[in-house]
Design a protein around this motif. Sequence first.
Motif, PDB file in Angstrom:
ATOM      1  N   ARG A   1     -11.378  -5.003  -3.936  1.00  0.00           N
ATOM      2  CA  ARG A   1     -10.819  -5.969  -4.878  1.00  0.00           C
ATOM      3  C   ARG A   1      -9.398  -5.523  -5.187  1.00  0.00           C
ATOM      4  O   ARG A   1      -9.154  -4.367  -5.516  1.00  0.00           O
ATOM      5  CB  ARG A   1     -11.677  -5.989  -6.149  1.00  0.00           C
ATOM      6  CG  ARG A   1     -11.263  -7.027  -7.158  1.00  0.00           C
ATOM      7  CD  ARG A   1     -12.338  -7.259  -8.204  1.00  0.00           C
ATOM      8  NE  ARG A   1     -13.607  -7.677  -7.636  1.00  0.00           N
ATOM      9  CZ  ARG A   1     -13.873  -8.883  -7.124  1.00  0.00           C
ATOM     10  NH1 ARG A   1     -12.937  -9.795  -7.086  1.00  0.00           N
ATOM     11  NH2 ARG A   1     -15.067  -9.175  -6.638  1.00  0.00           N
ATOM     12  N   GLU A   2      -8.477  -6.468  -5.063  1.00  0.00           N
ATOM     13  CA  GLU A   2      -7.078  -6.206  -5.402  1.00  0.00           C
ATOM     14  C   GLU A   2      -6.710  -7.197  -6.503  1.00  0.00           C
ATOM     15  O   GLU A   2      -6.539  -8.386  -6.238  1.00  0.00           O
ATOM     16  CB  GLU A   2      -6.188  -6.405  -4.167  1.00  0.00           C
ATOM     17  CG  GLU A   2      -4.749  -6.085  -4.431  1.00  0.00           C
ATOM     18  CD  GLU A   2      -3.845  -6.419  -3.253  1.00  0.00           C
ATOM     19  OE1 GLU A   2      -2.681  -6.744  -3.528  1.00  0.00           O
ATOM     20  OE2 GLU A   2      -4.285  -6.360  -2.103  1.00  0.00           O
ATOM     21  N   VAL A   3      -6.648  -6.719  -7.727  1.00  0.00           N
ATOM     22  CA  VAL A   3      -6.487  -7.535  -8.929  1.00  0.00           C
ATOM     23  C   VAL A   3      -7.646  -8.549  -8.945  1.00  0.00           C
ATOM     24  O   VAL A   3      -8.796  -8.141  -9.019  1.00  0.00           O
ATOM     25  CB  VAL A   3      -5.077  -8.173  -9.010  1.00  0.00           C
ATOM     26  CG1 VAL A   3      -4.872  -8.827 -10.367  1.00  0.00           C
ATOM     27  CG2 VAL A   3      -3.987  -7.127  -8.773  1.00  0.00           C
TER      28      VAL A   3
ATOM     29  N   GLY B   1     -16.246   2.507  -4.675  1.00  0.00           N
ATOM     30  CA  GLY B   1     -15.691   2.670  -6.014  1.00  0.00           C
ATOM     31  C   GLY B   1     -14.364   3.411  -6.014  1.00  0.00           C
ATOM     32  O   GLY B   1     -13.729   3.553  -7.061  1.00  0.00           O
ATOM     33  N   GLY B   2     -13.937   3.880  -4.844  1.00  0.00           N
ATOM     34  CA  GLY B   2     -12.668   4.594  -4.731  1.00  0.00           C
ATOM     35  C   GLY B   2     -11.483   3.669  -4.967  1.00  0.00           C
ATOM     36  O   GLY B   2     -11.585   2.452  -4.861  1.00  0.00           O
ATOM     37  N   LYS B   3     -10.357   4.269  -5.285  1.00  0.00           N
ATOM     38  CA  LYS B   3      -9.162   3.497  -5.611  1.00  0.00           C
ATOM     39  C   LYS B   3      -8.147   3.521  -4.460  1.00  0.00           C
ATOM     40  O   LYS B   3      -8.059   4.495  -3.724  1.00  0.00           O
ATOM     41  CB  LYS B   3      -8.513   4.044  -6.873  1.00  0.00           C
ATOM     42  CG  LYS B   3      -9.388   3.848  -8.108  1.00  0.00           C
ATOM     43  CD  LYS B   3      -8.742   4.421  -9.334  1.00  0.00           C
ATOM     44  CE  LYS B   3      -9.472   4.188 -10.620  1.00  0.00           C
ATOM     45  NZ  LYS B   3     -10.879   4.054 -10.624  1.00  0.00           N
ATOM     46  N   ILE B   4      -7.413   2.421  -4.349  1.00  0.00           N
ATOM     47  CA  ILE B   4      -6.302   2.302  -3.401  1.00  0.00           C
ATOM     48  C   ILE B   4      -5.071   2.012  -4.247  1.00  0.00           C
ATOM     49  O   ILE B   4      -5.074   1.089  -5.067  1.00  0.00           O
ATOM     50  CB  ILE B   4      -6.534   1.141  -2.407  1.00  0.00           C
ATOM     51  CG1 ILE B   4      -7.867   1.319  -1.670  1.00  0.00           C
ATOM     52  CG2 ILE B   4      -5.375   1.044  -1.429  1.00  0.00           C
ATOM     53  CD1 ILE B   4      -8.282   0.100  -0.857  1.00  0.00           C
ATOM     54  N   ALA B   5      -4.011   2.792  -4.052  1.00  0.00           N
ATOM     55  CA  ALA B   5      -2.796   2.616  -4.852  1.00  0.00           C
ATOM     56  C   ALA B   5      -1.845   1.634  -4.186  1.00  0.00           C
ATOM     57  O   ALA B   5      -1.640   1.672  -2.966  1.00  0.00           O
ATOM     58  CB  ALA B   5      -2.103   3.966  -5.046  1.00  0.00           C
TER      59      ALA B   5
ATOM     60  N   ALA C   1       0.849  -1.194   0.000  1.00  0.00           N
ATOM     61  CA  ALA C   1       0.000   0.000   0.000  1.00  0.00           C
ATOM     62  C   ALA C   1       0.881   1.238   0.000  1.00  0.00           C
ATOM     63  O   ALA C   1       1.898   1.297   0.683  1.00  0.00           O
ATOM     64  CB  ALA C   1      -0.922   0.008   1.212  1.00  0.00           C
ATOM     65  N   THR C   2       0.487   2.240  -0.763  1.00  0.00           N
ATOM     66  CA  THR C   2       1.293   3.458  -0.877  1.00  0.00           C
ATOM     67  C   THR C   2       0.817   4.572   0.046  1.00  0.00           C
ATOM     68  O   THR C   2       1.496   5.582   0.203  1.00  0.00           O
ATOM     69  CB  THR C   2       1.252   4.009  -2.316  1.00  0.00           C
ATOM     70  OG1 THR C   2      -0.092   4.421  -2.592  1.00  0.00           O
ATOM     71  CG2 THR C   2       1.705   2.967  -3.329  1.00  0.00           C
ATOM     72  N   GLY C   3      -0.359   4.409   0.627  1.00  0.00           N
ATOM     73  CA  GLY C   3      -0.923   5.487   1.442  1.00  0.00           C
ATOM     74  C   GLY C   3      -1.858   6.377   0.643  1.00  0.00           C
ATOM     75  O   GLY C   3      -2.404   7.334   1.166  1.00  0.00           O
ATOM     76  N   GLU C   4      -2.048   6.052  -0.643  1.00  0.00           N
ATOM     77  CA  GLU C   4      -3.000   6.802  -1.467  1.00  0.00           C
ATOM     78  C   GLU C   4      -4.300   6.011  -1.522  1.00  0.00           C
ATOM     79  O   GLU C   4      -4.334   4.888  -2.035  1.00  0.00           O
ATOM     80  CB  GLU C   4      -2.441   7.007  -2.878  1.00  0.00           C
ATOM     81  CG  GLU C   4      -1.226   7.907  -2.906  1.00  0.00           C
ATOM     82  CD  GLU C   4      -0.651   8.039  -4.306  1.00  0.00           C
ATOM     83  OE1 GLU C   4      -1.427   8.051  -5.282  1.00  0.00           O
ATOM     84  OE2 GLU C   4       0.579   8.106  -4.408  1.00  0.00           O
ATOM     85  N   MET C   5      -5.363   6.601  -0.954  1.00  0.00           N
ATOM     86  CA  MET C   5      -6.642   5.914  -0.873  1.00  0.00           C
ATOM     87  C   MET C   5      -7.768   6.920  -1.021  1.00  0.00           C
ATOM     88  O   MET C   5      -7.792   7.926  -0.315  1.00  0.00           O
ATOM     89  CB  MET C   5      -6.742   5.214   0.489  1.00  0.00           C
ATOM     90  CG  MET C   5      -8.033   4.463   0.726  1.00  0.00           C
ATOM     91  SD  MET C   5      -8.211   3.870   2.447  1.00  0.00           S
ATOM     92  CE  MET C   5      -6.826   2.757   2.626  1.00  0.00           C
TER      93      MET C   5
ATOM     94  N   GLY D   1       8.686  -2.139  -9.347  1.00  0.00           N
ATOM     95  CA  GLY D   1       8.322  -1.461 -10.588  1.00  0.00           C
ATOM     96  C   GLY D   1       6.885  -1.656 -11.040  1.00  0.00           C
ATOM     97  O   GLY D   1       6.481  -1.090 -12.043  1.00  0.00           O
ATOM     98  N   THR D   2       6.105  -2.467 -10.328  1.00  0.00           N
ATOM     99  CA  THR D   2       4.716  -2.683 -10.729  1.00  0.00           C
ATOM    100  C   THR D   2       3.789  -1.912  -9.800  1.00  0.00           C
ATOM    101  O   THR D   2       3.855  -2.065  -8.585  1.00  0.00           O
ATOM    102  CB  THR D   2       4.347  -4.188 -10.676  1.00  0.00           C
ATOM    103  OG1 THR D   2       5.234  -4.903 -11.537  1.00  0.00           O
ATOM    104  CG2 THR D   2       2.920  -4.414 -11.120  1.00  0.00           C
ATOM    105  N   THR D   3       2.958  -1.059 -10.399  1.00  0.00           N
ATOM    106  CA  THR D   3       1.943  -0.348  -9.624  1.00  0.00           C
ATOM    107  C   THR D   3       0.578  -0.830 -10.107  1.00  0.00           C
ATOM    108  O   THR D   3       0.419  -1.213 -11.267  1.00  0.00           O
ATOM    109  CB  THR D   3       2.048   1.185  -9.806  1.00  0.00           C
ATOM    110  OG1 THR D   3       1.912   1.489 -11.184  1.00  0.00           O
ATOM    111  CG2 THR D   3       3.367   1.702  -9.280  1.00  0.00           C
ATOM    112  N   TYR D   4      -0.377  -0.849  -9.209  1.00  0.00           N
ATOM    113  CA  TYR D   4      -1.725  -1.267  -9.562  1.00  0.00           C
ATOM    114  C   TYR D   4      -2.697  -0.656  -8.570  1.00  0.00           C
ATOM    115  O   TYR D   4      -2.288  -0.033  -7.590  1.00  0.00           O
ATOM    116  CB  TYR D   4      -1.845  -2.797  -9.615  1.00  0.00           C
ATOM    117  CG  TYR D   4      -1.437  -3.502  -8.344  1.00  0.00           C
ATOM    118  CD1 TYR D   4      -2.398  -3.921  -7.431  1.00  0.00           C
ATOM    119  CD2 TYR D   4      -0.101  -3.748  -8.049  1.00  0.00           C
ATOM    120  CE1 TYR D   4      -2.037  -4.569  -6.260  1.00  0.00           C
ATOM    121  CE2 TYR D   4       0.264  -4.390  -6.883  1.00  0.00           C
ATOM    122  CZ  TYR D   4      -0.707  -4.805  -5.992  1.00  0.00           C
ATOM    123  OH  TYR D   4      -0.349  -5.433  -4.835  1.00  0.00           O
TER     124      TYR D   4
END
Length: 159
Positions: A84-86, A55-59, A46-50, A65-68
């Motif tokens: 849902r994570e992937v 429907g909101g996104k969590i980074a 988790a990057t701390g961006e939420m 090198g892979t972000t999702y």
Amino acid sequence: MDQLGTLHQANGRYALRFERSFSYNPEEVFRVITDPHSFSQWYPFATGEMDLKLGGKIAFDDGEGTTYEGIITELKEPYTFEFREVDDLIRISLQEEGKGCQMVFTHIFDDKEMAMYTAAGWHRCLGVFKQIVNGQPVEWKVNSVELRELYREAFDQNR
């Protein structure tokens, strides 16, 4: 040591389930679950961006090198946080229990061969989550190998 998680089969998929008790009310624990700074300390990648809304996104960033993004699929304060994570689904639910609460953490996934590794990882992550809720300094225990072996034995009995 905290109680081991359990492995279940559900609709052709697998579900890891962990239960943890807290002496804090659901509102207090929910705040820690959904606070981006706290979340990034215990949740892997988790990057701390939420964007804390349905429907909101969590980074996420795997550090290689892979972000999702995860997508919040259920948000019912202070009882349910699901995303849902992937292809996987993570559901965290809280129930009032006396003066505190019971947390049920469920991870639904497809690859049973990864179950002991995934369970050991979540066991460690939830240990850190408990430290954060209790206001303790974050300390990652060096117990991955021991936990994998415990989960391998527990899950082999379920065959």
